[in-house]
Design a protein around this motif. Structure first.
Motif, PDB file in Angstrom:
ATOM      1  N   ILE A 237       0.838  -1.209   0.000  1.00 29.17           N
ATOM      2  CA  ILE A 237       0.000   0.000   0.000  1.00 29.17           C
ATOM      3  C   ILE A 237       0.873   1.260   0.000  1.00 29.17           C
ATOM      4  CG2 ILE A 237      -1.652   1.331   1.368  1.00 29.17           C
ATOM      5  CD1 ILE A 237      -2.835  -1.351   2.283  1.00 29.17           C
ATOM      6  N   ILE A 238       1.904   1.282   0.862  1.00 31.22           N
ATOM      7  CA  ILE A 238       2.789   2.445   0.916  1.00 31.22           C
ATOM      8  C   ILE A 238       3.540   2.608  -0.398  1.00 31.22           C
ATOM      9  CG2 ILE A 238       4.772   3.467   2.112  1.00 31.22           C
ATOM     10  CD1 ILE A 238       3.915   2.041   4.627  1.00 31.22           C
ATOM     11  N   LEU A 239       3.928   1.490  -1.012  1.00 32.98           N
ATOM     12  CA  LEU A 239       4.664   1.548  -2.277  1.00 32.98           C
ATOM     13  C   LEU A 239       3.793   2.125  -3.392  1.00 32.98           C
ATOM     14  CD1 LEU A 239       7.184   0.930  -3.919  1.00 32.98           C
ATOM     15  CD2 LEU A 239       6.336  -1.398  -4.236  1.00 32.98           C
ATOM     16  N   VAL A 240       2.538   1.715  -3.458  1.00 36.42           N
ATOM     17  CA  VAL A 240       1.631   2.262  -4.471  1.00 36.42           C
ATOM     18  C   VAL A 240       1.472   3.765  -4.272  1.00 36.42           C
ATOM     19  CG1 VAL A 240      -0.752   2.263  -5.306  1.00 36.42           C
ATOM     20  CG2 VAL A 240       0.408   0.098  -4.858  1.00 36.42           C
ATOM     21  N   PHE A 241       1.322   4.179  -3.016  1.00 39.19           N
ATOM     22  CA  PHE A 241       1.226   5.611  -2.720  1.00 39.19           C
ATOM     23  C   PHE A 241       2.500   6.344  -3.136  1.00 39.19           C
ATOM     24  CE2 PHE A 241       2.438   8.915   0.376  1.00 39.19           C
ATOM     25  CZ  PHE A 241       1.463   9.858   0.101  1.00 39.19           C
ATOM     26  N   THR A 242       3.649   5.735  -2.885  1.00 46.05           N
ATOM     27  CA  THR A 242       4.932   6.357  -3.248  1.00 46.05           C
ATOM     28  C   THR A 242       5.063   6.517  -4.752  1.00 46.05           C
ATOM     29  OG1 THR A 242       5.975   5.372  -1.289  1.00 46.05           O
ATOM     30  CG2 THR A 242       7.432   6.162  -3.022  1.00 46.05           C
ATOM     31  N   ILE A 243       4.752   5.452  -5.505  1.00 43.74           N
ATOM     32  CA  ILE A 243       4.867   5.511  -6.963  1.00 43.74           C
ATOM     33  C   ILE A 243       3.923   6.562  -7.529  1.00 43.74           C
ATOM     34  CG2 ILE A 243       4.542   4.216  -9.104  1.00 43.74           C
ATOM     35  CD1 ILE A 243       5.353   1.698  -7.578  1.00 43.74           C
ATOM     36  N   PHE A 244       2.686   6.569  -7.044  1.00 43.03           N
ATOM     37  CA  PHE A 244       1.707   7.539  -7.527  1.00 43.03           C
ATOM     38  C   PHE A 244       2.176   8.970  -7.249  1.00 43.03           C
ATOM     39  CE2 PHE A 244      -1.987  10.254  -6.634  1.00 43.03           C
ATOM     40  CZ  PHE A 244      -2.641  10.191  -7.858  1.00 43.03           C
ATOM     41  N   THR A 245       2.697   9.205  -6.033  1.00 40.64           N
ATOM     42  CA  THR A 245       3.138  10.551  -5.658  1.00 40.64           C
ATOM     43  C   THR A 245       4.340  10.987  -6.492  1.00 40.64           C
ATOM     44  OG1 THR A 245       2.386  10.119  -3.395  1.00 40.64           O
ATOM     45  CG2 THR A 245       3.829  11.997  -3.727  1.00 40.64           C
ATOM     46  N   VAL A 246       5.306  10.091  -6.654  1.00 43.50           N
ATOM     47  CA  VAL A 246       6.511  10.442  -7.421  1.00 43.50           C
ATOM     48  C   VAL A 246       6.160  10.733  -8.878  1.00 43.50           C
ATOM     49  CG1 VAL A 246       8.723   9.565  -8.260  1.00 43.50           C
ATOM     50  CG2 VAL A 246       8.062   9.184  -5.890  1.00 43.50           C
ATOM     51  N   ARG A 247       5.267   9.938  -9.449  1.00 43.81           N
ATOM     52  CA  ARG A 247       4.863  10.178 -10.833  1.00 43.81           C
ATOM     53  C   ARG A 247       4.148  11.516 -10.994  1.00 43.81           C
ATOM     54  NH1 ARG A 247       6.908   7.585 -15.061  1.00 43.81           N
ATOM     55  NH2 ARG A 247       4.927   7.599 -16.169  1.00 43.81           N
ATOM     56  N   ARG A 248       3.324  11.860 -10.001  1.00 36.34           N
ATOM     57  CA  ARG A 248       2.636  13.151 -10.061  1.00 36.34           C
ATOM     58  C   ARG A 248       3.622  14.308  -9.941  1.00 36.34           C
ATOM     59  NH1 ARG A 248      -2.300  13.669 -12.002  1.00 36.34           N
ATOM     60  NH2 ARG A 248      -2.758  15.383 -10.566  1.00 36.34           N
ATOM     61  N   PHE A 249       4.612  14.162  -9.069  1.00 33.89           N
ATOM     62  CA  PHE A 249       5.622  15.205  -8.925  1.00 33.89           C
ATOM     63  C   PHE A 249       6.492  15.315 -10.174  1.00 33.89           C
ATOM     64  CE2 PHE A 249       5.172  15.079  -4.181  1.00 33.89           C
ATOM     65  CZ  PHE A 249       4.941  16.439  -4.021  1.00 33.89           C
ATOM     66  N   GLU A 250       6.746  14.172 -10.817  1.00 32.45           N
ATOM     67  CA  GLU A 250       7.668  14.159 -11.960  1.00 32.45           C
ATOM     68  C   GLU A 250       7.184  15.073 -13.083  1.00 32.45           C
ATOM     69  OE1 GLU A 250       9.773  10.909 -14.978  1.00 32.45           O
ATOM     70  OE2 GLU A 250       8.042  10.341 -13.751  1.00 32.45           O
ATOM     71  N   HIS A 251       5.898  15.082 -13.341  1.00 34.65           N
ATOM     72  CA  HIS A 251       5.358  15.861 -14.456  1.00 34.65           C
ATOM     73  C   HIS A 251       4.645  17.131 -13.989  1.00 34.65           C
ATOM     74  CE1 HIS A 251       6.436  12.594 -17.099  1.00 34.65           C
ATOM     75  NE2 HIS A 251       5.702  11.746 -16.413  1.00 34.65           N
ATOM     76  N   SER A 252       4.901  17.533 -12.770  1.00 31.62           N
ATOM     77  CA  SER A 252       4.305  18.757 -12.248  1.00 31.62           C
ATOM     78  C   SER A 252       5.284  19.924 -12.400  1.00 31.62           C
ATOM     79  CB  SER A 252       3.934  18.576 -10.770  1.00 31.62           C
ATOM     80  OG  SER A 252       5.098  18.435  -9.983  1.00 31.62           O
ATOM     81  N   ALA A 397      15.507   7.365 -18.388  1.00 32.89           N
ATOM     82  CA  ALA A 397      14.408   8.315 -18.232  1.00 32.89           C
ATOM     83  C   ALA A 397      13.985   8.831 -19.605  1.00 32.89           C
ATOM     84  CB  ALA A 397      14.837   9.473 -17.338  1.00 32.89           C
ATOM     85  N   LYS A 398      12.677   8.997 -19.774  1.00 31.85           N
ATOM     86  CA  LYS A 398      12.118   9.510 -21.030  1.00 31.85           C
ATOM     87  C   LYS A 398      11.370  10.810 -20.749  1.00 31.85           C
ATOM     88  CE  LYS A 398      11.470   4.895 -23.017  1.00 31.85           C
ATOM     89  NZ  LYS A 398      10.470   3.932 -23.568  1.00 31.85           N
ATOM     90  N   ASN A 399      11.652  11.793 -21.542  1.00 31.34           N
ATOM     91  CA  ASN A 399      10.924  13.050 -21.414  1.00 31.34           C
ATOM     92  C   ASN A 399       9.562  12.942 -22.080  1.00 31.34           C
ATOM     93  OD1 ASN A 399      13.031  14.412 -20.068  1.00 31.34           O
ATOM     94  ND2 ASN A 399      14.048  14.829 -22.025  1.00 31.34           N
ATOM     95  N   ARG A 400       8.573  13.564 -21.470  1.00 29.44           N
ATOM     96  CA  ARG A 400       7.223  13.528 -22.024  1.00 29.44           C
ATOM     97  C   ARG A 400       7.187  14.299 -23.345  1.00 29.44           C
ATOM     98  NH1 ARG A 400       1.985  14.925 -18.424  1.00 29.44           N
ATOM     99  NH2 ARG A 400       2.483  12.834 -17.658  1.00 29.44           N
TER     100      ARG A 400
END
Length: 431
Positions: A237-252, A397-400
């Motif tokens: 559960i914590i890992l899913v939260f971490t991945i989701f948060t990092v992905r949101r920060f990555e493209h913010s 890493a791939k740029n959007r």
């Protein structure tokens, strides 16, 4: 053969059928051969195959959830190796979360941190001190150890305390970069470890080198979490939260600021990026994930001592980030998984196999040359090979990519709307 490969790459239906067959065969293999480490690793490899399919992200998340939540625990639960498999899977999740946190600092913001394990230690001791009778030595009120229900609150406490220490580390290193930044963060990590090692006098807070034994296990709905199979779901559960948060920060906006600072601080500052705020956010957010997993680690091990938070652990996490690909979230996940599984299972199994051959008299291998004792050398060789032949990591890493025509059209429409809104005002002012 090439035509078949092109068909597989282009058609989602073919990919889906192949993936379904692969997951079914590996799940059945693990169910029938409970002691087969190969079957366990092949089932985990299905997640890597899933990443390379052309499915939508939501479909990938659903399939990965089915594999991790249902198939993996169920197929491994009928044998003696169930808890050992869950132990490996739990530690993989812990190291992935820490590597993702370090990836924010090193991979995205470009701040070389060699003392990252200190935040892991802060989270572990935050729970360990109050989940044992140790807090009675300096707390004037309350009864300790706290109950297992407090574990869920301490996950948040460990997150915030580690983030606070991340800010405290970030403030003195704002003007330092390169080799000097590495030296300062290395010193910070060692200082934290030494403080925990010597903080048993004049007031005994951490119990020094003796560590904190008998940490209270977590409790939920009257059930004590004592086995790796139970901690597995907490980590997941914590890992899913971490991945989701990092992905949101990555493209913010914050993520783009981190990348700008990584590429060129002067250019980023000239474009209006606040360096102080950006760097402190990187340290704080990256440390928070490590602090949460530190609380879980203390509860799972039921014992905390300074030897678990050495410089070698920080370097190991850094190697995971470099091996997977700095700045790449999928790459860091893969690098952390490969390193952890290689350390905990593959090298151990190879060592046991060689010991059996040595016992049977087939051939003799000196104990000092066993793979489990040569793991650091093996990791070093892997790092050298990847630095020479694949410096971008396993999954770079791939740029959007953005549609230039759509962006231009949107900006023109926005400019037109702004002009139409301002025209009555301009006419009024002219009148």
């Amino acid at each position: 053969m090439k035509a078949l490969w092109n068909t597989y790459k282009q058609k989602k239906s073919v990919q889906g059928v192949f993936l379904l067959i692969y997951i079914g065969v590996t799940s059945l293999g693990l169910f029938l051969a409970q002691k087969s480490v190969t079957a366990f690793l092949l089932l985990l490899a299905s997640l890597l195959l899933l990443y390379f399919t052309n499915f939508k992200n939501l479909t990938k998340w659903v399939i990965a959830g089915v594999v991790l939540v249902f198939l993996l625990p169920f197929t491994a639960s009928n044998g003696d190796g169930y808890q050992s498999y869950m132990e490996v899977a739990t530690l993989v999740g812990i190291y992935i979360s820490m590597a993702l946190g370090l990836n924010i600092v090193v991979g995205m913001a470009g701040l070389l941190d060699l003392g990252f394990i200190a935040f892991f230690a802060v989270g572990a001791y935050s729970y360990g001190i109050f989940a044992t009778a140790q807090a009675n030595n300096f707390m004037p009120f309350g009864q300790f150890p706290l109950s297992g229900e407090s574990f869920w609150i301490f996950i948040l406490i460990g997150c915030f305390v580690a983030a606070l220490f991340g800010v405290l580390l970030g403030i003195p290193v704002l003007r330092v970069k390169g080799d000097y930044l590495a030296i300062v963060t290395l010193g910070f990590g060692e200082i934290i470890r030494i403080i925990f090692n010597n903080l048993d006098r004049p007031i005994n807070i951490t119990n020094g080198a003796m560590g904190l034994p008998s940490v209270t296990p977590p409790r939920l709905f009257g059930i004590d979490f004592l086995y790796p199979s139970q901690f597995y779901y907490v980590v997941l559960i914590i890992l899913v939260f971490t991945i989701f948060t990092v992905r949101r920060f990555e493209h913010s906006k914050i993520g783009r600021s981190w990348k700008a600072v990584r590429e060129n601080e002067i250019a980023a500052q000239s474009m209006g990026v606040p360096l102080v705020k950006t760097k402190l956010l990187a340290f704080a957010i990256g440390a928070s994930f490590s602090g949460m997993m530190g609380v879980v680690f203390a509860a799972k091990q039921a014992f905390v001592d300074p030897t678990s938070f050495t410089l070698l652990e920080s370097i190991t996490i850094l190697v995971m980030v470099i091996l997977g690909g700095m700045g790449s979230v999928p790459g860091v996940i893969l690098g952390a998984a490969v390193m952890t599984i290689l350390n905990l299972q593959v090298l151990t199994e190879i060592t046991n196999w060689l010991n059996q051959l040595s016992t049977s008299g087939a051939f003799s291998i000196p104990d000092a040359l066993s793979p489990s004792k040569m793991q650091r050398m093996i990791f070093g060789l892997l790092l050298i090979l990847f630095a020479l032949y694949r410096p971008q990591g396993l999954l770079p890493a791939k740029n959007r990519k953005y549609n230039e025509k759509a962006l231009r059209k949107g900006s023109e429409e926005a400019a037109g709307e702004t002009g139409s809104e301002n025209s009555p005002i301009e006419k009024t002012q002219e009148v």
